[in-house]
Design a protein around this motif. Structure first.
Motif, PDB file in Angstrom:
ATOM      1  N   SER A 206       3.608   6.742  -5.081  1.00 35.53           N
ATOM      2  CA  SER A 206       2.788   5.538  -5.074  1.00 35.53           C
ATOM      3  C   SER A 206       2.928   4.785  -3.763  1.00 35.53           C
ATOM      4  O   SER A 206       1.940   4.273  -3.218  1.00 35.53           O
ATOM      5  CB  SER A 206       3.187   4.632  -6.248  1.00 35.53           C
ATOM      6  OG  SER A 206       2.431   3.445  -6.255  1.00 35.53           O
ATOM      7  N   TRP A 207       4.147   4.706  -3.231  1.00 35.90           N
ATOM      8  CA  TRP A 207       4.378   3.981  -1.969  1.00 35.90           C
ATOM      9  C   TRP A 207       3.618   4.637  -0.816  1.00 35.90           C
ATOM     10  O   TRP A 207       3.091   3.949   0.051  1.00 35.90           O
ATOM     11  CB  TRP A 207       5.872   3.945  -1.671  1.00 35.90           C
ATOM     12  CG  TRP A 207       6.240   3.154  -0.459  1.00 35.90           C
ATOM     13  CD1 TRP A 207       6.333   3.607   0.827  1.00 35.90           C
ATOM     14  CD2 TRP A 207       6.558   1.753  -0.388  1.00 35.90           C
ATOM     15  NE1 TRP A 207       6.693   2.588   1.694  1.00 35.90           N
ATOM     16  CE2 TRP A 207       6.839   1.441   0.964  1.00 35.90           C
ATOM     17  CE3 TRP A 207       6.644   0.739  -1.346  1.00 35.90           C
ATOM     18  CZ2 TRP A 207       7.188   0.156   1.368  1.00 35.90           C
ATOM     19  CZ3 TRP A 207       6.995  -0.540  -0.933  1.00 35.90           C
ATOM     20  CH2 TRP A 207       7.256  -0.820   0.401  1.00 35.90           C
ATOM     21  N   ASN A 208       3.560   5.961  -0.808  1.00 35.64           N
ATOM     22  CA  ASN A 208       2.916   6.692   0.290  1.00 35.64           C
ATOM     23  C   ASN A 208       1.444   7.002   0.032  1.00 35.64           C
ATOM     24  O   ASN A 208       0.805   7.669   0.854  1.00 35.64           O
ATOM     25  CB  ASN A 208       3.670   7.995   0.554  1.00 35.64           C
ATOM     26  CG  ASN A 208       5.086   7.762   1.045  1.00 35.64           C
ATOM     27  OD1 ASN A 208       5.321   6.878   1.854  1.00 35.64           O
ATOM     28  ND2 ASN A 208       6.030   8.550   0.541  1.00 35.64           N
ATOM     29  N   ASN A 209       0.911   6.535  -1.097  1.00 36.55           N
ATOM     30  CA  ASN A 209      -0.483   6.822  -1.430  1.00 36.55           C
ATOM     31  C   ASN A 209      -1.417   6.194  -0.394  1.00 36.55           C
ATOM     32  O   ASN A 209      -1.314   5.007  -0.073  1.00 36.55           O
ATOM     33  CB  ASN A 209      -0.797   6.264  -2.822  1.00 36.55           C
ATOM     34  CG  ASN A 209      -2.142   6.742  -3.324  1.00 36.55           C
ATOM     35  OD1 ASN A 209      -2.733   7.675  -2.774  1.00 36.55           O
ATOM     36  ND2 ASN A 209      -2.644   6.103  -4.365  1.00 36.55           N
ATOM     37  N   TYR A 210      -2.335   7.002   0.107  1.00 38.85           N
ATOM     38  CA  TYR A 210      -3.211   6.538   1.187  1.00 38.85           C
ATOM     39  C   TYR A 210      -4.700   6.635   0.839  1.00 38.85           C
ATOM     40  O   TYR A 210      -5.446   5.676   1.038  1.00 38.85           O
ATOM     41  CB  TYR A 210      -2.933   7.353   2.452  1.00 38.85           C
ATOM     42  CG  TYR A 210      -3.901   7.084   3.581  1.00 38.85           C
ATOM     43  CD1 TYR A 210      -3.815   5.910   4.324  1.00 38.85           C
ATOM     44  CD2 TYR A 210      -4.902   8.006   3.904  1.00 38.85           C
ATOM     45  CE1 TYR A 210      -4.708   5.659   5.356  1.00 38.85           C
ATOM     46  CE2 TYR A 210      -5.797   7.749   4.930  1.00 38.85           C
ATOM     47  CZ  TYR A 210      -5.697   6.582   5.658  1.00 38.85           C
ATOM     48  OH  TYR A 210      -6.580   6.327   6.677  1.00 38.85           O
ATOM     49  N   LEU A 211      -5.119   7.761   0.296  1.00 38.19           N
ATOM     50  CA  LEU A 211      -6.552   8.020   0.162  1.00 38.19           C
ATOM     51  C   LEU A 211      -7.239   7.037  -0.778  1.00 38.19           C
ATOM     52  O   LEU A 211      -8.237   6.404  -0.405  1.00 38.19           O
ATOM     53  CB  LEU A 211      -6.765   9.459  -0.316  1.00 38.19           C
ATOM     54  CG  LEU A 211      -8.223   9.909  -0.473  1.00 38.19           C
ATOM     55  CD1 LEU A 211      -8.950   9.775   0.856  1.00 38.19           C
ATOM     56  CD2 LEU A 211      -8.273  11.344  -0.978  1.00 38.19           C
ATOM     57  N   TRP A 212      -6.719   6.894  -2.009  1.00 34.74           N
ATOM     58  CA  TRP A 212      -7.399   6.027  -2.973  1.00 34.74           C
ATOM     59  C   TRP A 212      -7.347   4.550  -2.572  1.00 34.74           C
ATOM     60  O   TRP A 212      -8.372   3.856  -2.636  1.00 34.74           O
ATOM     61  CB  TRP A 212      -6.832   6.242  -4.368  1.00 34.74           C
ATOM     62  CG  TRP A 212      -7.449   5.379  -5.431  1.00 34.74           C
ATOM     63  CD1 TRP A 212      -6.823   4.472  -6.219  1.00 34.74           C
ATOM     64  CD2 TRP A 212      -8.825   5.345  -5.829  1.00 34.74           C
ATOM     65  NE1 TRP A 212      -7.706   3.862  -7.069  1.00 34.74           N
ATOM     66  CE2 TRP A 212      -8.951   4.383  -6.850  1.00 34.74           C
ATOM     67  CE3 TRP A 212      -9.973   6.016  -5.400  1.00 34.74           C
ATOM     68  CZ2 TRP A 212     -10.157   4.084  -7.456  1.00 34.74           C
ATOM     69  CZ3 TRP A 212     -11.182   5.716  -6.013  1.00 34.74           C
ATOM     70  CH2 TRP A 212     -11.267   4.768  -7.030  1.00 34.74           C
ATOM     71  N   PRO A 213      -6.194   4.013  -2.123  1.00 32.81           N
ATOM     72  CA  PRO A 213      -6.214   2.624  -1.628  1.00 32.81           C
ATOM     73  C   PRO A 213      -7.163   2.421  -0.448  1.00 32.81           C
ATOM     74  O   PRO A 213      -7.776   1.352  -0.324  1.00 32.81           O
ATOM     75  CB  PRO A 213      -4.751   2.388  -1.208  1.00 32.81           C
ATOM     76  CG  PRO A 213      -3.960   3.301  -2.071  1.00 32.81           C
ATOM     77  CD  PRO A 213      -4.819   4.528  -2.204  1.00 32.81           C
ATOM     78  N   LEU A 214      -7.303   3.423   0.404  1.00 33.42           N
ATOM     79  CA  LEU A 214      -8.237   3.311   1.527  1.00 33.42           C
ATOM     80  C   LEU A 214      -9.663   3.119   1.032  1.00 33.42           C
ATOM     81  O   LEU A 214     -10.449   2.370   1.614  1.00 33.42           O
ATOM     82  CB  LEU A 214      -8.147   4.571   2.398  1.00 33.42           C
ATOM     83  CG  LEU A 214      -9.144   4.674   3.557  1.00 33.42           C
ATOM     84  CD1 LEU A 214      -8.858   3.595   4.598  1.00 33.42           C
ATOM     85  CD2 LEU A 214      -9.092   6.060   4.187  1.00 33.42           C
TER      86      LEU A 214
END
Length: 274
Positions: A206-214
């Protein structure tokens, strides 16, 4: 004689460990250098550590990004552990053909890449934004809800539950515990190593999640730390010293969580494999 035979193995492992840890050591060193030194490939530490940190905090809202990532990661981890462990416990303890079919469908869903469902997922949250903006686009909830549990985590807890002593459940039923009481008062304390391993996996993911938050977070005040680092690197003339400093800062929480729980992590993963 045995030690001589093992020398090539030790040399290979040492080389592999050095190759694995070199990028992180280079990042640490680069965080202390100026941008021009990083561009020139300088490997030795410099004297610009405090300057890079000060410039980082002046250019971007570092504290806000860390707080956003912390809220998302902690909430996602707590929800994931609760729901995935309940599901894994139920699939293993209360066996039936119908449950096995549902579990197999969950396993099949692991083969679908997230990018394949990202567009319909975005459309769904965009539609929700009209009548329920609290969980619509550009909210923390829109990041958490699609990712707070996964088929892998449910599979992990089901495998871990195979090692759980079923006699304890029978003893609890004799003592008059309800089914939820059996779960929270017997299963959860007994499986703490599995929870620790699951917490590390989920928190780091979750901390390293990039694609969906972007895709779903659209204003700077909602930006997470991976988005902040990406934004620093996309400028016309990026300052690599500042970027490396941001990477070091973003790595510290996950490293701290892992080192505090590594013993439980190893025990939990070994137990799930068995």
């Amino acid at each position: 004689m045995k030690s001589l035979k093992r020398t090539p193995i030790y040399l290979f492992l040492t080389l592999a460990a050095g190759i694995s840890i070199f990028p992180f050591l280079w990042i640490l060193s680069s965080a202390t250098n100026k941008s021009i030194d990083v561009s020139n490939g300088r490997l030795l530490p410099g004297s610009s550590l405090l300057d890079n940190f000060r410039n980082l905090t002046e250019q971007v809202e570092l504290g806000q990004a860390l707080w956003n990532s912390a809220k998302i990661s902690v909430t996602t981890t707590l929800l994931a552990l609760l729901i995935a462990s309940l599901a894994g416990y139920g699939f293993e303890i209360y066996r039936s053909k119908a449950k096995d079919i549902v579990f197999n469908i969950l396993l099949v869903s692991m083969m679908i890449p997230f990018a394949a469902i990202m567009v319909p997922l975005f459309q769904m949250f965009a539609g929700i934004s009209g009548f329920l903006p609290a969980i619509g686009i550009n909210t923390i909830a829109s990041v958490i809800l699609p990712t707070f549990t996964t088929a892998f985590l449910i599979f992990y807890f089901r495998q871990s539950s195979k090692m759980f002593p079923k006699d304890m459940l029978e003893a609890g039923r004799v003592d008059g515990l309800s089914e939820l009481g059996l779960f929270f008062r017997i299963y959860v304390p007994t499986m703490k190593t599995s929870y620790a391993a699951g917490a590390i996996i989920t928190f780091m993911s979750s901390w390293n999640n990039y694609l969906w938050p972007l895709v779903v977070l659209q204003t700077p005040d909602k930006r997470t730390i991976p988005l902040l680092i990406s934004n620093l690197g996309s400028s016309y003339s990026p300052d690599y010293g500042i970027i490396m400093m941001a990477i070091v800062v973003s790595t510290l929480p996950t490293a701290l969580v892992f080192f505090l729980m590594q013993k439980h992590f190893v025990a939990g993963m070994v137990g799930s494999v068995k």
